[in-house]
Scaffold this motif. Structure first.
Motif, short mmCIF file in Angstrom:
data_model
loop_
_atom_site.label_atom_id
_atom_site.label_comp_id
_atom_site.label_asym_id
_atom_site.label_seq_id
_atom_site.Cartn_x
_atom_site.Cartn_y
_atom_site.Cartn_z
N CYS A 198 8.98 -6.23 9.77
CA CYS A 198 9.06 -5.60 8.45
C CYS A 198 9.35 -4.12 8.54
N SER A 199 9.02 -3.47 9.64
CA SER A 199 9.38 -2.06 9.80
C SER A 199 10.89 -1.90 9.84
N LEU A 200 11.59 -2.98 10.19
CA LEU A 200 13.05 -2.96 10.26
C LEU A 200 13.70 -3.54 9.01
N PHE A 201 13.20 -4.68 8.56
CA PHE A 201 13.77 -5.33 7.37
C PHE A 201 13.37 -4.63 6.08
N ALA A 202 12.15 -4.09 6.04
CA ALA A 202 11.66 -3.45 4.81
C ALA A 202 10.97 -2.15 5.16
N PRO A 203 11.72 -1.14 5.62
CA PRO A 203 11.10 0.12 6.03
C PRO A 203 10.34 0.77 4.88
N ILE A 204 9.16 1.29 5.20
CA ILE A 204 8.32 1.91 4.20
C ILE A 204 9.01 3.10 3.55
N CYS A 205 8.80 3.26 2.26
CA CYS A 205 9.53 4.27 1.49
C CYS A 205 8.85 5.63 1.59
N LEU A 206 9.13 6.34 2.67
CA LEU A 206 8.63 7.70 2.86
C LEU A 206 9.82 8.67 2.88
N ASP A 207 9.54 9.93 3.17
CA ASP A 207 10.61 10.93 3.15
C ASP A 207 11.53 10.85 4.37
N SER A 259 17.74 4.25 -1.07
CA SER A 259 16.92 4.30 -2.27
C SER A 259 15.69 3.42 -2.11
N CYS A 260 14.65 3.74 -2.87
CA CYS A 260 13.43 2.95 -2.84
C CYS A 260 13.55 1.80 -3.84
N THR A 261 13.06 0.64 -3.42
CA THR A 261 13.09 -0.51 -4.31
C THR A 261 11.86 -1.37 -4.05
N PRO A 262 11.29 -2.02 -5.05
CA PRO A 262 10.12 -2.87 -4.83
C PRO A 262 10.44 -4.04 -3.89
N ILE A 263 9.49 -4.39 -3.05
CA ILE A 263 9.65 -5.56 -2.20
C ILE A 263 9.43 -6.79 -3.07
N PRO A 264 10.44 -7.64 -3.22
CA PRO A 264 10.33 -8.77 -4.15
C PRO A 264 9.46 -9.91 -3.61
N HIS A 265 8.93 -10.71 -4.53
CA HIS A 265 8.12 -11.87 -4.14
C HIS A 265 8.94 -12.81 -3.25
N TYR A 310 2.35 -2.35 1.66
CA TYR A 310 2.99 -1.36 0.81
C TYR A 310 3.95 -2.11 -0.10
N SER A 311 4.32 -1.49 -1.20
CA SER A 311 5.05 -2.25 -2.23
C SER A 311 6.53 -1.89 -2.35
N GLU A 312 6.97 -0.77 -1.73
CA GLU A 312 8.38 -0.37 -1.85
C GLU A 312 9.01 -0.22 -0.47
N ARG A 331 1.98 0.78 -3.80
CA ARG A 331 0.66 0.36 -3.33
C ARG A 331 0.63 0.45 -1.81
N LEU A 332 -0.36 1.13 -1.30
CA LEU A 332 -0.49 1.27 0.14
C LEU A 332 -1.79 0.63 0.57
N GLY A 333 -1.79 0.04 1.74
CA GLY A 333 -3.01 -0.58 2.23
C GLY A 333 -2.86 -1.09 3.63
N GLY A 334 -3.97 -1.47 4.24
CA GLY A 334 -3.94 -2.03 5.59
C GLY A 334 -4.24 -0.97 6.62
N PRO A 335 -5.03 -1.29 7.68
CA PRO A 335 -5.39 -0.31 8.70
C PRO A 335 -4.19 0.21 9.48
N TRP A 336 -3.18 -0.64 9.68
CA TRP A 336 -2.02 -0.17 10.43
C TRP A 336 -1.28 0.90 9.65
N LEU A 337 -1.25 0.77 8.33
CA LEU A 337 -0.56 1.75 7.51
C LEU A 337 -1.32 3.07 7.49
N LEU A 338 -2.65 3.00 7.45
CA LEU A 338 -3.44 4.22 7.50
C LEU A 338 -3.22 4.95 8.82
N GLY A 339 -3.12 4.16 9.89
CA GLY A 339 -2.84 4.77 11.19
C GLY A 339 -1.49 5.44 11.22
#
Length: 292
Positions: A89-98, A32-38, A48-50, A1-9
């Motif tokens: 979060c960009s450091l602790f939970a980097p977005i799962c891109l290529d 590896s990609c993994t879901p961000i847990p609650h 974003y969710s992963e 799941r992707l969302g938020g204006p900063w992510l679109l930017g």
């Protein structure tokens, strides 16, 4: 799941930028990609969710990530910078891109400038692992600040106060009068919550300002000074409002060069009889340094 204006930017920049430098390249099989847990309160529902494991801070297990990231939650609660969560979060939970996308150096510097002084209040230095010189310059592929754009580069960033600010209990009228005497200014004001989700989301109702004591301030400048306080001292304003959408308060504080600092705040409510009595008596009250 992707969302938020900063992510679109960020995604727009990915499409526009060329190949990143060596700092951002990596083999897909190395993480590896993994879901961000609650349980990861810092970054869950960030937009974003992963996320990638290992992350950019070399945490190799989700248990370690959750444990280390949770230590930053108190700083976020101080609301020292609106982009602090995105930066962390960009450091602790980097977005799962290529490819790994680091925060821009300017984002790190902006967050450090606002948050390091707050950390210092509690005896914690800015950690070397977050040394801003390690991050790429803005012309490279990176995550930039989103709270400011080219048209608002001079906007004052909200800053948290080192001193906790909470509503006071109106104990006795005498104690309240002593508090008013001890401070530079005292005002009865109405605060409104804006229809926004930003940190600086409170307005002063200029038609509901009753100056009890102006001290070194001009009466005419008090509304603007108090609005500035609401804009930059997010923690204090949020604590006073306690989730309400509007409220009337008696606040007092001191003048510090170009800003005012609120030291005491009382909720103006019917049950606060001591506060009502103190305000009535204030017009004829003489503070100790004035009596004589």
């Amino acid at each position: 799941r992707l969302g938020g204006p900063w992510l679109l930017g960020l995604l727009a920049r990915l499409l526009l930028c060329g190949s990143p430098g060596a700092w951002a390249s990596y083999l897909r099989r190395s993480s590896s990609c993994t879901p961000i847990p609650h349980r990861m309160a810092l970054c869950y529902d960030i937009g974003y969710s992963e996320m990638r494991i290992p992350n950019l801070l070399e945490h190799e297990t989700m248990t370690e990530v959750i444990q280390q990231s949770s230590s930053w939650l108190p700083l976020l609660a101080r609301e020292c910078h609106p982009d602090a969560r995105i930066f962390l979060c960009s450091l602790f939970a980097p977005i799962c891109l290529d490819r790994l996308i680091y925060p821009c150096r300017s984002l790190c510097e902006a967050v450090k400038r606002s948050c390091a002084p707050v950390m210092a209040c509690y005896g914690y230095p800015w950690p070397e692992i977050l040394n801003c010189n390690k991050f790429p310059a803005d012309h490279e592929l990176c995550i930039a600040a989103v709270s400011m754009d080219q048209n608002s580069s001079s906007r004052r960033m909200p800053r948290a106060s080192c001193k906790d600010c909470e509503l006071e209990e109106a104990s006795t009228a005498r104690e309240i009068l002593e508090s008013l005497c001890a401070n530079d200014f005292a005002v009865k004001i109405r605060i409104l919550r804006k229809n926004t989700t930003t940190i600086s989301d409170f307005d002063l109702d200029p038609s509901k300002v009753e100056v009890l004591k102006h001290g070194p301030l001009l009466r005419t400048e008090i509304p603007a000074r108090l609005q500035q306080w609401l804009d930059i001292d997010a923690t204090c304003a949020h604590n006073i409002m306690r989730g309400t959408h509007a409220g009337v308060f008696v606040v007092s504080g001191e003048v510090q060069s170009d800003k005012v600092v609120v030291n005491k705040a009382y909720a103006w409510q019917k049950r606060n009889r001591n506060l009502h009595q103190a305000v009535r008596r204030w017009k004829h009250h003489r503070c100790p340094e004035q009596a004589g």
